[in-house]
Design an enzyme around this catalytic site. Structure first.
Site, PDB file in Angstrom:
ATOM      1  N   LYS A 155       5.841   6.199  -6.713  1.00  0.00           N
ATOM      2  CA  LYS A 155       6.306   6.049  -5.328  1.00  0.00           C
ATOM      3  C   LYS A 155       7.530   6.947  -5.078  1.00  0.00           C
ATOM      4  O   LYS A 155       7.696   7.472  -3.976  1.00  0.00           O
ATOM      5  CB  LYS A 155       6.624   4.586  -5.024  1.00  0.00           C
ATOM      6  CG  LYS A 155       5.377   3.706  -4.933  1.00  0.00           C
ATOM      7  CD  LYS A 155       4.466   4.107  -3.771  1.00  0.00           C
ATOM      8  CE  LYS A 155       3.355   3.099  -3.536  1.00  0.00           C
ATOM      9  NZ  LYS A 155       2.494   3.447  -2.404  1.00  0.00           N
ATOM     10  N   VAL A 159       5.630  -7.646   0.905  1.00  0.00           N
ATOM     11  CA  VAL A 159       4.769  -8.383   1.844  1.00  0.00           C
ATOM     12  C   VAL A 159       3.631  -8.975   1.017  1.00  0.00           C
ATOM     13  O   VAL A 159       2.984  -8.244   0.245  1.00  0.00           O
ATOM     14  CB  VAL A 159       4.186  -7.437   2.933  1.00  0.00           C
ATOM     15  CG1 VAL A 159       3.333  -8.237   3.917  1.00  0.00           C
ATOM     16  CG2 VAL A 159       5.300  -6.693   3.673  1.00  0.00           C
ATOM     17  N   ASN A 193      -2.179   5.452   2.675  1.00  0.00           N
ATOM     18  CA  ASN A 193      -1.757   4.066   2.461  1.00  0.00           C
ATOM     19  C   ASN A 193      -2.305   3.482   1.157  1.00  0.00           C
ATOM     20  O   ASN A 193      -1.698   2.592   0.567  1.00  0.00           O
ATOM     21  CB  ASN A 193      -2.232   3.226   3.662  1.00  0.00           C
ATOM     22  CG  ASN A 193      -2.205   1.741   3.369  1.00  0.00           C
ATOM     23  OD1 ASN A 193      -1.156   1.131   3.305  1.00  0.00           O
ATOM     24  ND2 ASN A 193      -3.385   1.157   3.172  1.00  0.00           N
ATOM     25  N   TYR A 206       4.545   2.535 -11.271  1.00  0.00           N
ATOM     26  CA  TYR A 206       4.545   2.262  -9.824  1.00  0.00           C
ATOM     27  C   TYR A 206       5.810   2.868  -9.212  1.00  0.00           C
ATOM     28  O   TYR A 206       5.746   3.628  -8.243  1.00  0.00           O
ATOM     29  CB  TYR A 206       4.491   0.748  -9.577  1.00  0.00           C
ATOM     30  CG  TYR A 206       4.491   0.389  -8.099  1.00  0.00           C
ATOM     31  CD1 TYR A 206       3.478   0.840  -7.259  1.00  0.00           C
ATOM     32  CD2 TYR A 206       5.514  -0.376  -7.537  1.00  0.00           C
ATOM     33  CE1 TYR A 206       3.476   0.534  -5.896  1.00  0.00           C
ATOM     34  CE2 TYR A 206       5.517  -0.688  -6.174  1.00  0.00           C
ATOM     35  CZ  TYR A 206       4.502  -0.227  -5.367  1.00  0.00           C
ATOM     36  OH  TYR A 206       4.508  -0.518  -4.021  1.00  0.00           O
ATOM     37  N   THR A 254       0.446  -9.476   0.816  1.00  0.00           N
ATOM     38  CA  THR A 254      -0.785  -9.087   1.509  1.00  0.00           C
ATOM     39  C   THR A 254      -2.041  -9.637   0.844  1.00  0.00           C
ATOM     40  O   THR A 254      -3.105  -9.602   1.442  1.00  0.00           O
ATOM     41  CB  THR A 254      -0.897  -7.546   1.589  1.00  0.00           C
ATOM     42  OG1 THR A 254      -0.545  -7.003   0.324  1.00  0.00           O
ATOM     43  CG2 THR A 254       0.001  -6.980   2.666  1.00  0.00           C
ATOM     44  N   ASP A 255      -1.960 -10.068  -0.402  1.00  0.00           N
ATOM     45  CA  ASP A 255      -3.169 -10.636  -1.016  1.00  0.00           C
ATOM     46  C   ASP A 255      -2.803 -11.700  -2.051  1.00  0.00           C
ATOM     47  O   ASP A 255      -1.629 -11.921  -2.356  1.00  0.00           O
ATOM     48  CB  ASP A 255      -4.047  -9.534  -1.633  1.00  0.00           C
ATOM     49  CG  ASP A 255      -3.342  -8.807  -2.769  1.00  0.00           C
ATOM     50  OD1 ASP A 255      -2.321  -9.330  -3.282  1.00  0.00           O
ATOM     51  OD2 ASP A 255      -3.797  -7.725  -3.148  1.00  0.00           O
ATOM     52  N   SER A 267       7.330   2.876  -0.712  1.00  0.00           N
ATOM     53  CA  SER A 267       7.729   1.520  -1.084  1.00  0.00           C
ATOM     54  C   SER A 267       9.249   1.504  -1.243  1.00  0.00           C
ATOM     55  O   SER A 267       9.858   2.560  -1.468  1.00  0.00           O
ATOM     56  CB  SER A 267       7.086   1.170  -2.436  1.00  0.00           C
ATOM     57  OG  SER A 267       7.592  -0.051  -2.931  1.00  0.00           O
TER      58      SER A 267
HETATM   59  N1  LIG Z   1       2.547  -5.385  -0.029  1.00  0.00           N
HETATM   60  C1  LIG Z   1       3.713  -4.978  -0.452  1.00  0.00           C
HETATM   61  O1  LIG Z   1       4.591  -5.782  -0.766  1.00  0.00           O
HETATM   62  C2  LIG Z   1       4.027  -3.505  -0.537  1.00  0.00           C
HETATM   63  C3  LIG Z   1       5.361  -3.146  -0.687  1.00  0.00           C
HETATM   64  C4  LIG Z   1       5.676  -1.801  -0.762  1.00  0.00           C
HETATM   65  C5  LIG Z   1       4.684  -0.848  -0.682  1.00  0.00           C
HETATM   66  N2  LIG Z   1       3.391  -1.226  -0.538  1.00  0.00           N
HETATM   67  C6  LIG Z   1       2.378  -0.162  -0.456  1.00  0.00           C
HETATM   68  O2  LIG Z   1       1.602  -0.321   0.693  1.00  0.00           O
HETATM   69  C7  LIG Z   1       0.288   0.184   0.460  1.00  0.00           C
HETATM   70  C8  LIG Z   1      -0.728  -0.868   0.863  1.00  0.00           C
HETATM   71  O3  LIG Z   1      -0.452  -2.038   0.135  1.00  0.00           O
HETATM   72  P1  LIG Z   1      -1.046  -3.478   0.496  1.00  0.00           P
HETATM   73  O4  LIG Z   1      -0.008  -4.460   0.213  1.00  0.00           O
HETATM   74  O5  LIG Z   1      -1.696  -3.453   1.813  1.00  0.00           O
HETATM   75  O6  LIG Z   1      -2.088  -3.616  -0.703  1.00  0.00           O
HETATM   76  P2  LIG Z   1      -3.654  -3.802  -0.729  1.00  0.00           P
HETATM   77  O7  LIG Z   1      -4.017  -3.894  -2.156  1.00  0.00           O
HETATM   78  O8  LIG Z   1      -4.042  -4.902   0.184  1.00  0.00           O
HETATM   79  O9  LIG Z   1      -4.175  -2.431  -0.107  1.00  0.00           O
HETATM   80  C9  LIG Z   1      -4.314  -1.269  -0.842  1.00  0.00           C
HETATM   81  C10 LIG Z   1      -5.713  -0.742  -0.596  1.00  0.00           C
HETATM   82  O10 LIG Z   1      -5.863   0.484  -1.333  1.00  0.00           O
HETATM   83  C11 LIG Z   1      -7.170   0.484  -1.858  1.00  0.00           C
HETATM   84  N3  LIG Z   1      -7.272   1.338  -3.022  1.00  0.00           N
HETATM   85  C12 LIG Z   1      -6.682   1.156  -4.230  1.00  0.00           C
HETATM   86  N4  LIG Z   1      -7.085   2.108  -5.076  1.00  0.00           N
HETATM   87  C13 LIG Z   1      -7.937   2.929  -4.391  1.00  0.00           C
HETATM   88  C14 LIG Z   1      -8.695   4.075  -4.730  1.00  0.00           C
HETATM   89  N5  LIG Z   1      -8.677   4.577  -5.969  1.00  0.00           N
HETATM   90  N6  LIG Z   1      -9.450   4.650  -3.780  1.00  0.00           N
HETATM   91  C15 LIG Z   1      -9.519   4.130  -2.522  1.00  0.00           C
HETATM   92  N7  LIG Z   1      -8.830   3.037  -2.154  1.00  0.00           N
HETATM   93  C16 LIG Z   1      -8.060   2.439  -3.084  1.00  0.00           C
HETATM   94  C17 LIG Z   1      -7.426  -0.976  -2.239  1.00  0.00           C
HETATM   95  O11 LIG Z   1      -8.792  -1.253  -2.413  1.00  0.00           O
HETATM   96  C18 LIG Z   1      -6.782  -1.711  -1.080  1.00  0.00           C
HETATM   97  O12 LIG Z   1      -7.717  -1.987  -0.050  1.00  0.00           O
HETATM   98  C19 LIG Z   1       0.232   0.573  -1.015  1.00  0.00           C
HETATM   99  O13 LIG Z   1       0.417   1.962  -1.141  1.00  0.00           O
HETATM  100  C20 LIG Z   1       1.393  -0.187  -1.601  1.00  0.00           C
HETATM  101  O14 LIG Z   1       1.949   0.426  -2.738  1.00  0.00           O
HETATM  102  C21 LIG Z   1       3.028  -2.551  -0.479  1.00  0.00           C
END
Ligand SMILES: NC(=O)c1ccc[n+]([C@@H]2O[C@H](COP(=O)([O-])OP(=O)(O)OC[C@H]3O[C@@H](n4cnc5c(N)ncnc54)[C@H](O)[C@@H]3O)[C@@H](O)[C@H]2O)c1
Length: 250
Positions: free
Chosen positions: A158, A187, A85, A154, A189-190, A140
């Site tokens: 992906k 989403v 993830n 990105y 998320t932050d 994604s």
């Molecule tokens: N939120 C969205 O809109 C969305 C959409 C499509 C895909 N995604 C994918 O979902 C996944 C989670 O996204 P999210 O929205 O929860 O984001 P997020 O940033 O809250 O979570 C990602 C986590 O990965 C960790 N991370 C990043 N680099 C790292 C590393 N080198 N080593 C260890 N941990 C690391 C971060 O610290 C973070 O806690 C990601 O792969 C993201 O690409 C998110």
């Protein structure tokens, strides 16, 4: 769903989807090993029943492989469910392709695809011995089509993760290991994602919602629920698939 006595290895557990996935697995009885680079976020979830956390920088391939070995050693056997993830656009701003630095491109590839390759490779041997396992890669919508962010690395990394999912499903299926992907839509998320979303013009935001059948952005729980299904026996005849959880995005 019940994941009692199941060993789950989850990357990026400290926030967003990772946190929702960790909470759900913990609630459903799994023993969860979650890693991240954010100590603060890990601390906030460390009291969840059955959760063990570790600070790991997954862009360090040796550290990523060592973490999988550590999970196997601590749990006393192979991993049942691996959720790749960790990742994202990592705050990378859009830049025209002729201005993108190698370092920015590499950073995205290191975590979005190389880390998933390394953890999958490390976990596969034990899963093969067990004759079962599930790997879920969080890709994604940008793994299937161009990204709203415009960030080339990105989108490309992906897409590579979707390719890895499909290829590993074919290779590992005969060993009883299923490999699937969840492709989330947007989403918030932050804070960074909220700021990026609010930075779009009202027309761009409205267009995005108009192109989403359910007319809303997703929630972390929506994504986590797809991961639980793909991890459980309810999907035992599903492999090599990309499950879009995006409210029906065009
Ligand atoms: N939120 C969205 O809109 C969305 C959409 C499509 C895909 N995604 C994918 O979902 C996944 C989670 O996204 P999210 O929205 O929860 O984001 P997020 O940033 O809250 O979570 C990602 C986590 O990965 C960790 N991370 C990043 N680099 C790292 C590393 N080198 N080593 C260890 N941990 C690391 C971060 O610290 C973070 O806690 C990601 O792969 C993201 O690409 C998110």
């Amino acid at each position: 769903m019940n994941f009692e006595n199941k060993t789950v290895a989850l990357t990026g557990a400290a926030s967003g989807f990772g946190r929702a996935i960790a909470e759900g697995f913990s609630r459903m009885g799994a023993r969860v090993w979650g890693c991240d680079i954010q100590p603060e976020g890990l601390k906030q979830i460390s009291a969840l029943p059955g959760l063990t956390t570790a600070i790991v920088d997954l862009s360090d391939r040796k550290a990523a492989a060592a973490w999988i070995a550590e999970v196997e050693a601590q749990s006393g056997g192979p991993i049942d469910v691996l959720v790749n993830n960790a990742g994202g656009s990592l705050g990378t701003p859009f830049q025209p392709i002729d201005e993108v630095e190698d370092e920015s491109w590499d950073r995205l590839f290191n975590v979005n695809i190389h880390a998933s390759f390394v953890t999958s490779r490390a976990a596969a041997a034990g899963m093969k011995r067990n004759g079962r396992g599930a790997i879920i890669n969080i890709s994604s919508g940008a793994g299937l089509k161009p990204s709203l962010t415009g960030v080339q690395g990105y989108c490309a990394s992906k897409h590579a993760l979707v390719g890895l999912t499909r290829q590993l499903a074919v290779e590992l299926g005969p060993h009883g290991i299923r490999v699937n992907s969840v492709a989330p839509g947007l989403v918030l998320t932050d804070e960074a994602k909220v700021r990026r979303w609010e930075g779009y013009t009202p027309e761009k935001r409205q267009a995005k919602l108009a192109q989403t059948a359910l007319r809303r952005l997703g929630e972390a729980e929506d994504i986590a629920n797809g991961v639980f299904w793909l991890s459980s026996d309810l999907s035992k005849y599903v492999t090599g698939q990309v499950l879009s959880i995006d409210g029906g995005s065009l």
